[in-house]
Each structure stands twice: as C-alpha cells, then as structure tokens.
Design an enzyme around this catalytic site. Structure first.
Site, PDB file in Angstrom:
ATOM      1  N   SER A   8       1.276  -1.145   0.099  1.00 63.18           N
ATOM      2  CA  SER A   8      -0.386   0.234   0.029  1.00 63.18           C
ATOM      3  C   SER A   8       0.701   1.359   0.025  1.00 63.18           C
ATOM      4  O   SER A   8       2.342   1.302   0.276  1.00 63.18           O
ATOM      5  CB  SER A   8      -0.886   0.741   1.097  1.00 63.18           C
ATOM      6  OG  SER A   8      -1.925  -0.855   1.174  1.00 63.18           O
TER       7      SER A   8
HETATM    8  N1  SAH Z   1      -0.567  -5.401   4.157  1.00 57.83           N
HETATM    9  C1  SAH Z   1      -0.517  -5.347   2.434  1.00 57.83           C
HETATM   10  C2  SAH Z   1      -1.124  -4.468   1.616  1.00 57.83           C
HETATM   11  C3  SAH Z   1      -1.058  -6.352   0.881  1.00 57.83           C
HETATM   12  S1  SAH Z   1      -2.340  -5.793  -0.459  1.00 57.83           S
HETATM   13  C4  SAH Z   1       1.657  -4.356   2.678  1.00 57.83           C
HETATM   14  O1  SAH Z   1       1.337  -3.996   3.323  1.00 57.83           O
HETATM   15  O2  SAH Z   1       2.107  -4.834   1.577  1.00 57.83           O
HETATM   16  C5  SAH Z   1      -4.147  -6.997   0.179  1.00 57.83           C
HETATM   17  C6  SAH Z   1      -3.534  -8.559   0.425  1.00 57.83           C
HETATM   18  O3  SAH Z   1      -4.613  -9.380   0.719  1.00 57.83           O
HETATM   19  C7  SAH Z   1      -3.234  -9.091  -0.465  1.00 57.83           C
HETATM   20  O4  SAH Z   1      -1.269  -9.871  -0.574  1.00 57.83           O
HETATM   21  C8  SAH Z   1      -4.049 -10.322  -0.779  1.00 57.83           C
HETATM   22  O5  SAH Z   1      -3.700 -11.462  -1.095  1.00 57.83           O
HETATM   23  C9  SAH Z   1      -4.663 -10.620   1.001  1.00 57.83           C
HETATM   24  N2  SAH Z   1      -5.725 -10.807   0.448  1.00 57.83           N
HETATM   25  C10 SAH Z   1      -6.994 -11.128  -0.066  1.00 57.83           C
HETATM   26  N3  SAH Z   1      -8.126 -11.441   0.146  1.00 57.83           N
HETATM   27  C11 SAH Z   1      -7.870 -11.968   1.962  1.00 57.83           C
HETATM   28  C12 SAH Z   1      -8.111 -12.945   2.429  1.00 57.83           C
HETATM   29  N4  SAH Z   1      -9.791 -13.165   2.014  1.00 57.83           N
HETATM   30  N5  SAH Z   1      -7.765 -13.123   3.518  1.00 57.83           N
HETATM   31  C13 SAH Z   1      -5.860 -13.160   4.158  1.00 57.83           C
HETATM   32  N6  SAH Z   1      -5.601 -12.026   2.525  1.00 57.83           N
HETATM   33  C14 SAH Z   1      -5.811 -11.287   1.906  1.00 57.83           C
END
Ligand code: SAH
Length: 207
Positions: free
Chosen positions: A52
């Site tokens: 993000s």
């Molecule tokens: N917090 C992260 C942002 C990652 S983007 C950072 O700092 O880099 C959001 C993430 O949510 C993705 O990696 C995606 O695979 C995950 N995601 C989406 N749906 C999900 C679910 N139901 N359970 C766990 N992870 C999920």
C-alpha cells in the site's frame, strides 16, 4: 517520505510517524523496485497484489489507535510492511494472507527487519482468526464489499476495526468501534482504492 507525504497531508500522530521513520520500506518491496520504495504510491509485489501507499499505511495505523502492548490482527499481509509498522506499536501482531508465497516472503522481510512480534498465517482472513481473538485493533488492507460480521465479533471492548469498504473500483475507509459495553459505532473516513478482499466474507471464494 514522512515529511513530504505524511506530515504535509496533516498526519501528526508522533508514535505512528516515528514507526514509519524506523521501518526500512525497501526491505518490503521486490529488489527491482528498491529505487521506488519511498514513492508516494502503491507498488506491485507479485501475485497481482500491491504494497500500500505510505499515506494509507500511516492513516490506517493512526485510525486503529493501537494501545501500547495491544493485540492486533492484520488481514492481507502482502509484503509485510503494514504488519511491520503495527509491530512497532503493538505487543503482538497476527497477520493473515491467502497467498502462501507472499506470506513466506513477508516472513523473510520481517526477519530481515529484525521484527519478532508478528505471526504470519496463511488462510482466509475475511473470517478473521477467531482462535486468537479478541483483538484491540483489526486493520484490513484489502477492500471488502461490506463490513464482515466475523471481524466485528473479534474486537475486544474498546477495540477498533479499520477497513476499506465498497465496490471494487473505489472504497471508503471505515472505522468500527466496539464500546466498552459492547455497542458499535461506524465512522466514515477517506476515499481509497485497495485490491479486493476475497473469501467467504469478502468478494467470494478463494481460488
Ligand atoms: N498490507 C499489505 C498490503 C497487501 S495488498 C502490505 O503492507 O504490503 C492486500 C493483500 O490482501 C494481498 O496480498 C491479498 O492477497 C490479501 N488478501 C485478499 N483477500 C484475502 C483474504 N480473504 N485473506 C487473506 N488475505 C487476503
């Protein structure tokens, strides 16, 4: 990054800004993007996912009001960067990611950053992690169509859930607060754009 992207836009929480100053963001982006690690934008991290934008990481963390020593759940580990920031403020962070490969590289990055109070799990975070509940704060970093009831149930009294909700193209950051006698309150904050939360209480089944 902290001065130009965070303070300049009105973010002032000293604990959170110090945490953002402390954690080396370049450890959490792919090697080929290291020169962009401090850009004012999300960046690709593989598996169609993104780390993000620094502003959204800071804002979500501020809105979560992590108590010192608190127990925090993050949904959507991705790169591990948001978890690393939460870990500066909390006692213990549980972070859950659906993609095993991302979970593994996040564990490695957290290790490289010397962070030891984050437990990264693989699974459907739309259901939370009931066996580790209750949490003082839950930070969701993927967009949900609506607030997942399972997550609200896992908030401790006084706890806060920060979650982007809305359609796939644009969402609004919402904060659900559980009062000390159990009552719920929902506040709307900034418009934002996150990758979708999939899963049982997200946009549909994991694949
Ligand atoms: N917090 C992260 C942002 C990652 S983007 C950072 O700092 O880099 C959001 C993430 O949510 C993705 O990696 C995606 O695979 C995950 N995601 C989406 N749906 C999900 C679910 N139901 N359970 C766990 N992870 C999920």
């Amino acid at each position: 990054m902290v001065a130009a992207q965070l303070r300049a836009r009105g973010l002032a929480d000293a604990r959170v800004l110090e945490a953002m100053e402390r954690v080396p963001r370049e450890l959490f982006v792919p090697d080929e993007s290291a020169h962009e690690a401090y850009d004012d934008s999300p960046l690709p991290i593989g598996a169609g996912q993104t780390i993000s934008q620094p502003y959204m990481v800071a804002l979500s963390t501020i809105l979560a009001r992590i108590p010192v020593g608190g127990r925090v759940l993050e949904i959507g580990t991705g790169s591990g960067y948001q978890a690393a920031i939460l870990a500066q403020l909390a006692g213990q962070v549980v972070s859950i990611e659906r993609h095993r490969a991302l979970a593994e590289s996040a564990r490695a990055a957290l290790g490289a950053a010397g962070i030891t109070n984050v437990e990264v799990r693989v699974g459907d975070g739309s259901l939370g992690v009931p066996e580790r509940a209750p949490f003082d704060a839950i930070v969701v970093t993927a967009a949900a169509p609506k607030i997942p009831p399972a997550l609200v149930l896992q908030l401790a009294p006084g706890g806060r859930l920060v979650i982007p909700t809305g359609p796939r193209d644009v969402q609004r950051l919402q904060v659900v607060t559980r009062g000390h006698s159990g009552e719920l309150r929902i506040d709307d904050h900034e418009a934002c754009r996150y990758v979708p939360l999939v899963g049982a209480q997200g946009f549909g089944e994991l694949n």
